[in-house]
Design an enzyme around this catalytic site. Structure first.
Site, short mmCIF file in Angstrom:
data_model
loop_
_atom_site.label_atom_id
_atom_site.label_comp_id
_atom_site.label_asym_id
_atom_site.label_seq_id
_atom_site.Cartn_x
_atom_site.Cartn_y
_atom_site.Cartn_z
N ASP A 81 0.86 -1.18 0.00
CA ASP A 81 0.00 0.00 0.00
C ASP A 81 0.90 1.24 0.00
O ASP A 81 1.80 1.34 -0.83
CB ASP A 81 -0.97 -0.07 1.19
CG ASP A 81 -1.93 1.10 1.27
OD1 ASP A 81 -2.87 1.15 0.49
OD2 ASP A 81 -1.72 1.98 2.13
N HIS A 95 -7.12 -6.04 -1.53
CA HIS A 95 -6.02 -5.12 -1.27
C HIS A 95 -5.05 -5.59 -0.20
O HIS A 95 -3.86 -5.28 -0.26
CB HIS A 95 -6.60 -3.76 -0.87
CG HIS A 95 -5.58 -2.70 -0.66
ND1 HIS A 95 -4.81 -2.19 -1.69
CD2 HIS A 95 -5.16 -2.05 0.46
CE1 HIS A 95 -3.99 -1.27 -1.22
NE2 HIS A 95 -4.18 -1.16 0.09
#
Length: 304
Positions: free
Chosen positions: A83, A281
């Site tokens: 991320d 994610h």
């Protein structure tokens, strides 16, 4: 957190997480002969939290990583990020190549600095709705949404971006808010993602309840500043050996598909690139075993 002995591998988390996001990787990397160190990024967990938005600019975070390497008694390290940590890792390798000899990128592809000012790009996304990065810009605004119920907000945010609990096609996109609304209005309200136990959620929630959210959100509030700071590296490739692992259901990989296609130019040292089917994610937690295999295989391919 640290496990193992051998060449140093620095693990850098993203938003809204902590070193704990790498709990499944520490032992796996240690088992194949590496010194795995997962840090709390500046502003998170037990790290320092200096005053002022500018203290969280990318150049400061790069130097934090260099300082960690030296504090551990090493001159070089392999760096792996997820991320925001992926962007921090990529820029660390770009700006300080003499320290970071290889780079692993999870979820967020490398896209070289360039193009219009980021705030201008984000403000044009979503039409009548507001992109979450723009929503995060005003100090205090997102904090007012999150901090009254940190645990509940985190649960919804993790679920919104997880492969098994994210909204299905046709439902409102949780990356956007209605004008004057909140992000949470679009988060799922069902069970936690399969990879996130109540105890895991407690770990994350306790840290943010203690620290507040401002320091973590300040990363988003430096994107224009980063664009200015990194002008010297405009369009620059990362030449060190690299690996990319993304989730096929992650908006980061679909929105940035062109960045992945550009890897032959932007990551000329790329060893391999992987998209995991059905994965969202939170890739190193959703697919811990598979990610561990890919990372250890990549590490084994690196020159000694």
């Amino acid at each position: 957190m640290e496990q193992g002995t051998g060449p140093l591998v620095l693990l850098v988390h993203g938003f809204p997480e902590s070193w704990y996001s790498w709990r499944h990787q520490l032992a796996a990397l240690a088992a194949v002969g590496y010194r795995a160190v997962a840090v709390d990024v500046r502003g998170y967990g037990r790290s320092s939290k200096p005053d002022g938005v500018a203290a969280y600019r990318m150049l400061e975070l790069i130097e934090d990583n260099v300082a960690v390497v030296h504090a551990l008694g090493e001159e070089t390290a392999i760096i792996i990020g997820h991320d925001w940590g992926s962007s921090i890792a990529a820029n660390s390798a770009l700006v300080r190549p003499e320290v970071f000899t290889a780079v692993g990128l999870l979820s967020v592809p490398y896209a070289p600095r360039g193009g219009p000012r980021p705030s201008e790009v984000f403000s044009q996304m979503g039409g009548e709705e507001e992109f979450y990065v723009s929503y995060f810009q005003e100090p205090g605004r997102a904090e007012a949404e999150i901090e009254p119920d940190v645990r509940g907000w985190l649960a919804g945010f993790y679920a919104a971006l997880s492969g098994d609990t994210m909204p299905t096609s046709g439902m409102p996109n949780p990356h956007f808010a209605t004008r004057g609304g909140t992000l949470r209005e679009r988060f799922p309200t069902g069970p936690l993602p399969f990879w996130l136990s109540q105890d895991d959620l407690d770990v994350y929630a306790r840290e943010f309840e203690r620290t507040g959210m401002s320091a973590a959100l300040n990363r988003y509030r430096n994107m224009d500043r980063d664009w200015e700071d990194l002008a010297l590296w405009d369009a620059a490739p990362i030449v060190q050996p690299s690996v990319f692992i993304g989730g096929a259901l992650d908006a980061s990989t679909t929105w940035l598909a062109d960045a992945i296609d550009a890897y032959p130019v932007t990551l000329p040292g790329l060893v391999s690139s992987h998209l995991l089917d059905g994965c969202g994610h939170w890739i190193q937690q959703e697919r811990a075993h598979e990610v561990n295999q890919l990372l250890t295989g990549w590490l084994a391919s690196l020159p000694t």
